[in-house]
Design a protein around this motif. Structure first.
Motif, PDB file in Angstrom:
ATOM      1  N   LEU A 210     -28.500 -53.741 -18.067  1.00 37.93           N
ATOM      2  CA  LEU A 210     -28.801 -54.464 -17.051  1.00 37.93           C
ATOM      3  C   LEU A 210     -29.799 -55.818 -18.213  1.00 37.93           C
TER       4      LEU A 210
ATOM      5  N   PRO B 197     -38.768 -57.538 -13.685  1.00 37.78           N
ATOM      6  CA  PRO B 197     -37.378 -56.477 -12.532  1.00 37.78           C
ATOM      7  C   PRO B 197     -36.544 -56.442 -13.187  1.00 37.78           C
TER       8      PRO B 197
ATOM      9  N   MET C 199     -34.911 -52.942 -11.323  1.00 40.40           N
ATOM     10  CA  MET C 199     -33.461 -52.955 -11.072  1.00 40.40           C
ATOM     11  C   MET C 199     -33.068 -50.978 -11.435  1.00 40.40           C
ATOM     12  N   SER C 200     -34.008 -51.052 -12.913  1.00 42.34           N
ATOM     13  CA  SER C 200     -32.981 -50.046 -13.640  1.00 42.34           C
ATOM     14  C   SER C 200     -34.283 -48.928 -12.621  1.00 42.34           C
TER      15      SER C 200
ATOM     16  N   ALA D 261     -31.704 -47.596  -9.919  1.00 40.53           N
ATOM     17  CA  ALA D 261     -30.265 -48.057  -9.527  1.00 40.53           C
ATOM     18  C   ALA D 261     -30.419 -46.360 -10.483  1.00 40.53           C
TER      19      ALA D 261
END
Length: 177
Positions: free
Chosen positions: A57, A65, A69-70, A73
């Motif tokens: 990403l 962010p 997000m990591s 996920a």
């Protein structure tokens, strides 16, 4: 930099915990060191997944962010992995709660019989008794994971050779089903 340090520390800890499990046991006497060593393999795998998602990403997001997000996920991945096994376990638990079915008349056993076993797929004493029952041509023992063994009518299963089997009590139990 912090991610590399985290992966190095948890990687070494995971290596120590997996190659020297006696250290985990000894560390358990001191409680905190044992818990830390026991959690190192899991912490390392979570760190590796986080780093991979961060790498994938990294072209689309930056800093906060990217980390959020990591992390999301990684959590989604580790939530998704056990779901098939949990679904199977919930189905097994639900089947245990179902009431027993009582037959109105004895059930005549003939033809090919399928025995579903939770763990062991070997042909045991019940299999041998079923094979000696008039009208039964073969017995297939299948586990929940799909492993199966088949025995034809003329075969005597290896675990029951030399054992005297009485067919009547088991057939009476099967007839009561």
């Amino acid at each position: 930099m912090w991610l590399k340090t985290y992966l190095i520390i948890t990687g070494i800890g995971a290596f120590v915990a997996l190659t020297m499990p006696w250290l985990v046991i000894i560390g358990s006497f001191l409680i905190i060191p044992g818990l830390i060593l026991a959690s190192m393999p899991t912490a390392f795998m979570c760190g590796v997944a986080f780093a991979l998602f961060r790498l994938l990403l990294g072209n689309f997001l930056s800093r906060v962010p990217l980390n959020v997000m990591s992390g999301a996920a990684m959590l989604a991945l580790f939530w998704t992995i056990p779901q098939p096994g949990l679904t199977l376990a919930r189905g097994m638990r639900a089947s245990l709660k179902e009431p027993d079915i009582q037959a109105r008349a004895p059930i005549a056993l003939k033809g090919d019989i399928l025995l579903a076993r939770p763990f062991e797929g070997r042909c045991d004493a019940l299999c041998a008794v079923l094979l000696k029952t008039p009208g039964v041509t073969s017995v297939r023992v299948q586990t929940l994971r799909g492993h199966s063994n088949s025995c034809a009518g003329g075969e005597v299963p290896a675990p029951t050779q030399g054992v005297t089997l009485s067919a009547m009590p088991i057939i009476a139990q099967l007839g009561a089903l």
